[in-house]
Write an enzyme that holds these catalytic residues in place. Structure first.
Site, PDB file in Angstrom:
ATOM      1  N   ARG A  22      -3.578  -3.316  13.778  1.00 47.15           N
ATOM      2  CA  ARG A  22      -4.647  -3.450  13.788  1.00 47.15           C
ATOM      3  C   ARG A  22      -5.383  -4.875  14.145  1.00 47.15           C
ATOM      4  O   ARG A  22      -5.235  -5.702  13.138  1.00 47.15           O
ATOM      5  CB  ARG A  22      -5.427  -3.045  12.248  1.00 47.15           C
ATOM      6  CG  ARG A  22      -5.571  -1.483  12.233  1.00 47.15           C
ATOM      7  CD  ARG A  22      -5.967  -1.247  10.810  1.00 47.15           C
ATOM      8  NE  ARG A  22      -5.676   0.391  10.627  1.00 47.15           N
ATOM      9  CZ  ARG A  22      -4.862   0.777   9.823  1.00 47.15           C
ATOM     10  NH1 ARG A  22      -4.203   0.056   9.072  1.00 47.15           N
ATOM     11  NH2 ARG A  22      -4.658   2.109   9.599  1.00 47.15           N
ATOM     12  N   ASP A  36      -5.484  -7.548   7.117  1.00 47.31           N
ATOM     13  CA  ASP A  36      -7.227  -7.417   7.454  1.00 47.31           C
ATOM     14  C   ASP A  36      -8.035  -7.490   6.251  1.00 47.31           C
ATOM     15  O   ASP A  36      -7.441  -7.566   5.191  1.00 47.31           O
ATOM     16  CB  ASP A  36      -6.938  -6.126   8.361  1.00 47.31           C
ATOM     17  CG  ASP A  36      -6.630  -4.882   7.718  1.00 47.31           C
ATOM     18  OD1 ASP A  36      -6.252  -4.869   6.421  1.00 47.31           O
ATOM     19  OD2 ASP A  36      -6.584  -3.828   8.460  1.00 47.31           O
ATOM     20  N   HIS A  67      -3.557 -12.001  13.684  1.00 50.13           N
ATOM     21  CA  HIS A  67      -3.738 -13.079  14.607  1.00 50.13           C
ATOM     22  C   HIS A  67      -2.766 -13.112  15.814  1.00 50.13           C
ATOM     23  O   HIS A  67      -2.428 -14.077  16.322  1.00 50.13           O
ATOM     24  CB  HIS A  67      -3.591 -14.644  14.009  1.00 50.13           C
ATOM     25  CG  HIS A  67      -4.653 -14.427  12.737  1.00 50.13           C
ATOM     26  ND1 HIS A  67      -6.023 -14.675  13.219  1.00 50.13           N
ATOM     27  CD2 HIS A  67      -4.539 -14.635  11.607  1.00 50.13           C
ATOM     28  CE1 HIS A  67      -6.790 -14.592  12.318  1.00 50.13           C
ATOM     29  NE2 HIS A  67      -5.862 -14.495  11.067  1.00 50.13           N
ATOM     30  N   ASP A 121      -1.922  -5.196   3.604  1.00 46.37           N
ATOM     31  CA  ASP A 121      -1.934  -5.845   4.905  1.00 46.37           C
ATOM     32  C   ASP A 121      -3.126  -6.946   5.089  1.00 46.37           C
ATOM     33  O   ASP A 121      -3.796  -7.055   4.042  1.00 46.37           O
ATOM     34  CB  ASP A 121      -2.652  -4.423   5.775  1.00 46.37           C
ATOM     35  CG  ASP A 121      -1.553  -3.231   5.838  1.00 46.37           C
ATOM     36  OD1 ASP A 121      -0.649  -3.486   5.817  1.00 46.37           O
ATOM     37  OD2 ASP A 121      -2.017  -2.139   6.129  1.00 46.37           O
ATOM     38  N   GLU A 134       0.698  -1.318   0.054  1.00 45.43           N
ATOM     39  CA  GLU A 134      -0.121  -0.045  -0.036  1.00 45.43           C
ATOM     40  C   GLU A 134       0.802   1.280   0.326  1.00 45.43           C
ATOM     41  O   GLU A 134       0.549   2.189  -0.731  1.00 45.43           O
ATOM     42  CB  GLU A 134      -1.083   0.077   1.076  1.00 45.43           C
ATOM     43  CG  GLU A 134      -1.996  -1.017   1.311  1.00 45.43           C
ATOM     44  CD  GLU A 134      -1.248  -2.188   2.255  1.00 45.43           C
ATOM     45  OE1 GLU A 134      -0.199  -2.394   2.066  1.00 45.43           O
ATOM     46  OE2 GLU A 134      -1.995  -2.796   3.188  1.00 45.43           O
ATOM     47  N   TYR A 147       1.663  -5.975  13.165  1.00 47.45           N
ATOM     48  CA  TYR A 147       0.666  -5.093  12.554  1.00 47.45           C
ATOM     49  C   TYR A 147      -0.369  -4.604  13.630  1.00 47.45           C
ATOM     50  O   TYR A 147      -0.550  -5.309  14.655  1.00 47.45           O
ATOM     51  CB  TYR A 147      -0.153  -6.147  11.818  1.00 47.45           C
ATOM     52  CG  TYR A 147      -1.003  -5.507  10.914  1.00 47.45           C
ATOM     53  CD1 TYR A 147      -0.875  -4.551  10.082  1.00 47.45           C
ATOM     54  CD2 TYR A 147      -2.524  -5.927  10.923  1.00 47.45           C
ATOM     55  CE1 TYR A 147      -1.647  -3.677   9.355  1.00 47.45           C
ATOM     56  CE2 TYR A 147      -3.465  -5.184  10.099  1.00 47.45           C
ATOM     57  CZ  TYR A 147      -3.144  -3.878   9.355  1.00 47.45           C
ATOM     58  OH  TYR A 147      -3.959  -3.493   8.501  1.00 47.45           O
ATOM     59  N   GLU A 189      -9.249  -4.850   5.001  1.00 43.18           N
ATOM     60  CA  GLU A 189      -9.034  -3.643   4.148  1.00 43.18           C
ATOM     61  C   GLU A 189      -7.986  -3.998   3.251  1.00 43.18           C
ATOM     62  O   GLU A 189      -8.285  -3.846   1.907  1.00 43.18           O
ATOM     63  CB  GLU A 189      -8.736  -2.668   5.015  1.00 43.18           C
ATOM     64  CG  GLU A 189      -8.596  -1.112   4.311  1.00 43.18           C
ATOM     65  CD  GLU A 189      -9.915  -0.466   4.025  1.00 43.18           C
ATOM     66  OE1 GLU A 189     -10.119   0.371   3.239  1.00 43.18           O
ATOM     67  OE2 GLU A 189     -10.858  -0.765   4.843  1.00 43.18           O
TER      68      GLU A 189
END
Length: 917
Positions: free
Chosen positions: A325, A98, A370, A96, A9, A323, A100
Site C-alpha cells: 500500500r 501505514d 516510502h 503495518d 496483524e 509493502y 491503518e
C-alpha cells in the site's frame, strides 16, 4: 535479558517474522483491529444506549469522542495478548507502517494498557535485514497518523450513518451512502449518462494495398487526404448529435462517394510522394505503486482490485515483496542494487542503464510506505521459488512486480518511426511503420502485455524500402464502413486510475471502494466493464440534488489533502470535524440531512426519466421497495437484472411494457384438463404452469429439468413435465409401483422405500422405461448425489491458473467451475453468451466471498455447529459419569448459579428482542 512480545496483524506475518528473531522474542498476531466503533445495536453498551448519539457511535456534542468497543469475537484474543504480555519485559508493536497499521498499534495500547516499555517497529519489507534495522530504529506510536486515521473513520461513519437512513426513508430499504463510495458511483453513472446521450455516426474511408513495382514489399495504407482535405474520422463527430463538428475542416465520405472514389483510384498509378523517418526513444515505466499494480493486474491477469491486494498481502507477509500500500515510485538503494545486478545476470550488461534511475513520487505527501512495490531484500527471490511456495496466482503477480522492477533500471528502447505518403490521383494514402533497433527495457516488461517477446514483434511494423517519386503497383483498394463508439465504461483498473487522478481515496482504500460499489448492487460487471445499475442512477440523482457539495470531486479531493495535513500535524482534527458536521461557511452534514428529511419528495426522487412517447406519455424507471421497475403510469414491467441503462431506449421500453400487458402466452391447452399451459420465469428460474391462479386453488407448477433451456421447451415437452410425478408401471419382481419425479436435487425414481437419481447424461427422465428404471434400482445406493453435474459448455483454460473452466448444470441452475470454486451464473444469463472474462470475474467474486467467510469452496464442508454441540454434550456426559460419586454440595451451588445466570441471559435476550420489535 527478558523476552519481548512482538504483535503483528496476521498469523502469516507473525510466522515469517518469527524466522528472523531469536528465542528472546514471542511473536503473535492481533488478527487485525482489536476494537472499533460498534457495528450494530447489540454492541452499544447499556450505559449509553439512550444517548441521542449512540446509534452513530460518536458523541458529536463532546468533541466528537468515538465510542470504541471490543467485539465479542476479539475478547478472547485480547485476553490471550494480556496473558502473553505478563511474561515479557518489553512490548514491540510491529503492525503495518501505514495509517491503518498505526491505528491498530494505538488501539492495542489503549486496550492492553501495558506497564512494560513499548516500542513501535516499522519496516516496509519482511526480511532479516529489514527486521534487524527496525529493532535498531524503534520509535513511539505517531499520534498525528493515528489522529488522521481516526478523523477519516469518524467522517466516514458520520456520512454513512446519517445519509443512509435518509435513503431508506425516501427511496428503498438497505441502500447505503459513503463519502468516497458515492463519489465513485457518480463517476460510473456520469459515464453511463454520456453513453445514453451518445448518438452514433457512420463514416467511410478507403484502405489500399501497395507493393513495389517488382511485386515484393507489400504494405497497407489508409486514405488520408482527398483534394487536399483531411478525410473525416471518429474524432470529427459530435458525440451528442452524431453530426460532423462545425469547426472541423475534414471531408465526410459516404458509401456512395467512397465507392465512386474507389473506382476512380483503382486505375490511377500510385507514386511515393513523401518519405519520413524519425528516431524515437521510449523510457521505462516507474516501479509499481498500489494504483498501477491494481490497474496492470486487472489488464493482464484479470484480477479484481480486491483480489490483487489479497494476493499482494500474501506475497508481503511471506517476505517476497515490499509493502503493497504505497503511492511512492522511489526505490531504496538496496532495491536498485538488487535489480541492477539481476539485469546483468539475466539480460547482459548491454541492457543495464549506465546510471541508477531515480523516480520521483508525484504525490506531495506519500502517506503510505516510502518505497515502491518491489521484490523484497537485497537478493530477489526467484520466480520458481515463489511459485513453489505460494502457488500460481501469487507467482503471476510476483512476476509482474519482478519484471517491472527490473525494467525500471534498464536502458531505453530505441528505434525509428517511418511514414510513407502515396499519391494516387488527387488522393493521398498514408502508411505508418515502426522498427525497434534496441529493445532495452521492453525485453523485460511491456505494459499491458503478458508476453514481452511476442509484444515486441507485434509492436514492429516493417515497411519496404522505397524512395520519393517511385512508382508502386496496385494490389487492391477496399472501402470500409466505420461507426463511432460511445465512451468506454470504466473497468476496475480505469476507475482506480481516475480516482487517483482526481485525488480521491488513497492506496489502502481504492480496492475497498470498488468492492463496496459492486457488493451493494450499485454496479455489475459486463466482461471487465463496470455497469452502473438503475439503483445507482436513482441514488446518485438524489445525492446530486440534495448533497451537492459532498459529491463534488474537488471537495472530496480536498478532504484527502486535509487528512494528509492532519497526519503531518499541520491541521487540527477537531476543528475539521466541527466544520464538516456542523458547517462553517457552508451547510454542514447535520443540517443537510435535516433539510433532506423535510424537503425530499419520494415520488420525485424515486423516478428516473427514460423517454417521452409521441402522445406525451412519460416512461420512467421507478425505484421500488423490491428493486427498480419500468412504468408508463398504468403498466409496470420488471427489468432484467443485467440490463445496462444505456440499452433501455424507447423501443426496448415499449417491448417490456407490451410483454407485461400481455402477460405470459399460453403454449396451448392441456389435452386432458383443457387448461392453458404457460412457460413462466420466476425468482428461481423458468417453470411450467397449468391453469390460472385463484383465491381457492393454486395452479400446478413444475420446474424445468437441470440443464434444460427455456427456449427449447415447446408444448409437448411442457405437457410431459406436467406429468411429474408419474407412474411408469410396477417393478417386475417386487410388484411395487415405480414413480418418476423431478425433485429439489434433480429427477429421480422411487419404488417402495428405494430411490435413485436419474443420470440425465444417459437417460431422459421424460422417456425413461421400466427396464432402465429397474436397472437403476438394482445399482447400490450411494450417499449424496449419484450423477455428476452435466457439463453444458467447455470454456478453456483460465488465463492465470491454467485450470479448465466449465459451465455445468447444478441443482440451482448453471454455474461455472474450475474444479475447486463454483460460481452461479447471474439470473437470466444465457450459457452460450458467457465469455472467458465473465467466467473469470464470477470466480474471482466467489473467491472473494469465500475469503470473507461467505461460503465454503467445493469439497470443503463447514463445521456443523450441531455436531460440535453433540460432541460437547458427550464429553460433558462422560465427565459427569466419571465424577458422579464425587459430587459435592459446592458443585450443586455452582450449578445453581449457572442456572440462574442462564435464566438472566435468556431474560435479557427476550428483552432485547422485544425492543427490536
Amino acid at each position: 535479558m527478558g523476552k519481548s512480545l512482538v504483535i503483528v496483524e496476521s498469523p502469516t506475518k507473525a510466522k515469517t517474522i518469527e524466522k528472523f528473531l531469536g528465542k528472546d522474542f514471542v511473536v503473535t498476531a492481533s488478527y487485525g483491529h482489536v476494537r472499533d466503533l460498534p457495528n450494530n445495536a447489540s454492541e452499544i453498551p447499556e450505559s449509553v444506549k439512550k444517548e441521542k448519539w449512540a446509534r452513530l457511535g460518536i458523541n458529536v456534542d463532546n468533541s466528537f469522542e468515538p465510542l470504541y468497543v471490543v467485539p465479542d469475537s476479539k475478547k478472547k484474543r485480547v485476553s490471550d495478548l494480556k496473558k502473553l504480555m505478563k511474561g515479557c519485559d518489553q512490548l514491540l508493536l510491529a503492525t503495518d507502517e501505514d495509517r491503518e497499521g498505526e491505528s491498530i498499534s494505538w488501539h492495542l495500547l489503549e486496550v492492553l494498557k501495558p506497564k512494560i516499555p513499548v516500542k513501535r517497529l516499522v519496516f516496509h519489507e519482511i526480511t532479516k535485514s529489514a527486521i534487524a534495522h527496525s529493532l535498531e530504529s524503534t520509535r513511539d506510536v505517531d499520534d498525528n497518523l493515528v489522529r488522521a486515521q481516526e478523523t477519516r473513520r469518524i467522517i466516514d461513519r458520520l456520512f454513512g450513518y446519517s445519509v443512509s437512513p435518509l435513503l431508506w426513508k425516501k427511496m428503498a430499504p438497505r441502500l447505503s451512502a459513503g463519502r468516497v463510495q458515492s463519489v465513485a458511483m457518480r463517476l460510473l453513472v456520469e459515464r453511463e449518462r454520456e453513453r445514453i446521450a451518445f448518438r452514433s455516426a457512420i463514416y467511410w474511408d478507403l484502405k489500399a494495398k501497395f507493393a513495389k513495382s517488382d511485386g515484393g514489399g507489400e504494405f497497407e495504407a489508409e486514405l488520408s487526404l482527398v483534394d487536399g482535405k483531411r478525410v473525416a474520422s471518429g474524432k470529427d463527430f459530435d458525440p451528442q448529435t452524431g453530426k460532423l463538428l462545425e469547426k472541423t475542416k475534414s471531408v465526410l465520405l459516404t458509401e456512395e462517394t467512397c465507392k465512386e472514389l474507389q473506382r476512380k483510384l483503382s486505375s490511377a498509378t500510385p507514386v511515393v510522394k513523401a518519405l519520413e523517418q524519425k528516431p524515437y526513444t521510449t523510457r521505462p515505466y516507474p516501479p509499481f505503486t498500489t494504483s498501477t499494480l491494481q490497474q496492470e493486474a486487472s489488464r493482464k491477469l484479470r484480477f479484481a482490485a480486491k483480489h490483487t491486494m489479497s494476493v499482494a498481502q500474501t506475497l508481503y507477509e511471506n517476505g517476497f515483496i515490499t509493502y503493497m500500500r504505497t503511492d511512492s515510485t522511489s526505490l531504496s538503494e538496496e532495491g536498485m542494487g538488487a535489480a541492477r545486478s539481476l539485469i546483468e545476470k539475466e539480460f547482459g550488461k548491454e541492457y543495464l542503464h549506465p546510471e541508477k534511475r531515480i523516480y520521483k513520487t508525484k504525490v506531495r505527501n506519500a502517506q503510505e510506505a516510502h518505497e515502491a512495490i518491489r521484490p523484497a531484500g537485497e537478493n530477489f527471490v526467484s520466480l520458481e521459488e515463489v511459485k513453489r511456495k505460494v502457488g500460481m496466482e501469487a507467482f503471476r503477480l510476483y512476476e509482474l512486480i519482478w519484471m517491472r522492477t527490473l525494467a525500471c533500471q534498464m536502458k531505453d528502447a530505441t528505434g525509428k518511426r517511418i511514414a510513407i505518403q502515396v499519391a494516387v490521383d488527387d488522393a493521398i494514402f498514408r502508411a505508418a511503420g515502426k522498427t525497434i533497433e534496441f529493445p532495452g527495457f521492453l525485453r523485460a516488461y511491456v505494459e499491458g502485455s503478458d508476453d514481452p517477446e511476442a509484444e515486441l514483434a507485434d509492436r514492429e511494423k516493417i515497411l519496404p524500402v522505397v524512395s520519393e517519386g517511385e512508382e508502386l503497383a496496385h494490389k487492391g483498394i477496399e472501402s470500409l464502413e466505420h461507426q463511432t463508439q460511445p465512451p468506454a465504461r470504466y473497468t476496475e483498473g480505469s476507475l482506480i486510475k481516475e480516482l487517483e487522478r482526481l485525488g480521491i481515496g488513497r492506496p489502502s482504500t481504492w480496492a475497498t471502494i470498488v468492492d463496496v460499489v459492486l457488493n451493494r448492487q450499485y454496479a455489475f460487471k459486463k466482461g471487465t466493464a463496470l455497469v452502473p445499475t438503475f439503483l445507482a442512477s436513482g441514488v446518485t440523482r438524489l445525492m446530486e440534488g440534495h448533497f451537492t457539495y459532498l459529491l463534488d470531486y474537488e471537495f472530496t479531493a480536498r478532504l484527502e489533502e486535509d487528512l494528509d495535513a492532519i497526519a503531518r500535524g499541520e491541521k487540527d482534527n477537531l476543528n475539521y470535524l466541527k466544520s464538516f458536521y456542523f458547517g462553517n461557511g457552508q451547510v454542514g452534514l447535520q443540517k443537510l440531512v435535516t433539510q433532506g428529511e423535510e424537503t425530499i419528495d419520494p415520488r420525485e426522487v424515486c423516478g428516473i426519466p427514460i423517454a417521452t412517447d409521441k402522445d406525451g406519455t412519460k416512461l420512467e424507471v421507478r425505484i421500488g421497495r423490491y428493486g427498480p421497475f419500468l412504468s408508463d403510469g398504468e403498466t409496470r414491467a420488471s427489468l432484467p437484472d443485467a440490463l445496462p441503462p444505456d440499452e433501455l431506449n424507447l423501443e426496448k421500453a415499449h417491448e417490456l411494457l407490451e410483454t407485461a400487458r400481455r402477460g405470459p402466452e399460453s403454449l396451448g391447452d392441456h389435452p386432458e384438463t383443457g387448461e392453458p399451459v404457460y412457460l413462466k420465469s420466476g425468482r428461481f428460474g423458468p417453470y411450467i404452469q397449468m391453469g390460472e391462479a385463484s383465491d381457492d386453488q393454486k395452479p400446478k407448477m413444475v420446474s424445468l429439468l437441470p440443464g434444460m433451456d427455456a427456449s427449447e421447451v415447446d408444448f409437448d415437452v411442457a405437457v410431459k413435465l406436467l406429468e411429474f410425478p408419474k407412474s411408469i408401471g410396477n417393478h417386475p419382481e417386487t410388484k411395487e409401483e415405480i414413480v418418476v419425479s423431478n425433485g429439489r436435487y434433480g429427477p429421480y425414481i422411487k419404488s417402495g422405500s428405494e430411490t435413485r437419481s436419474i443420470p440425465t447424461d444417459d437417460i431422459s427422465p421424460l422417456e425413461i422405461t421400466i427396464e432402465q428404471a429397474v436397472k437403476l434400482l438394482k445399482e447400490p445406493k450411494r450417499r449424496g448425489r449419484t450423477a455428476q453435474p452435466k457439463a453444458l459448455r467447455e470454456l478453456g483454460k483460465h488465463p492465470v491458473t491454467e485450470k479448465e473452466l466449465t459451465i455445468k448444470s447444478g441443482r440451482y441452475g448453471p454455474y461455472v467451475t474450475d474444479g475447486e470454486i463454483n460460481a452461479s451464473l447471474p439470473k437470466g444469463a444465457e450459457v452460450a453468451g458467457v465469455t472467458m472474462d465473465d467466467a473469470v470475474n464470477l470466480l474471482e467474486a466467489r473467491k472473494a466471498k469465500i475469503a470473507a467467510g461467505g461460503g465454503a469452496p467445493r469439497g470443503k464442508k463447514k463445521t456443523s455447529a450441531k455436531k460440535k454441540s453433540t460432541a460437547k454434550k458427550k464429553s460433558t456426559s462422560k465427565k459427569k459419569t466419571a465424577s458422579k460419586k464425587k459430587t459435592t454440595s459446592k458443585k450443586k451451588t455452582s450449578a445453581k448459579k449457572k442456572t440462574s445466570a442462564k435464566k438472566k441471559t435468556s431474560s435479557k435476550k427476550k428483552s432485547t428482542a422485544k425492543k427490536k420489535e
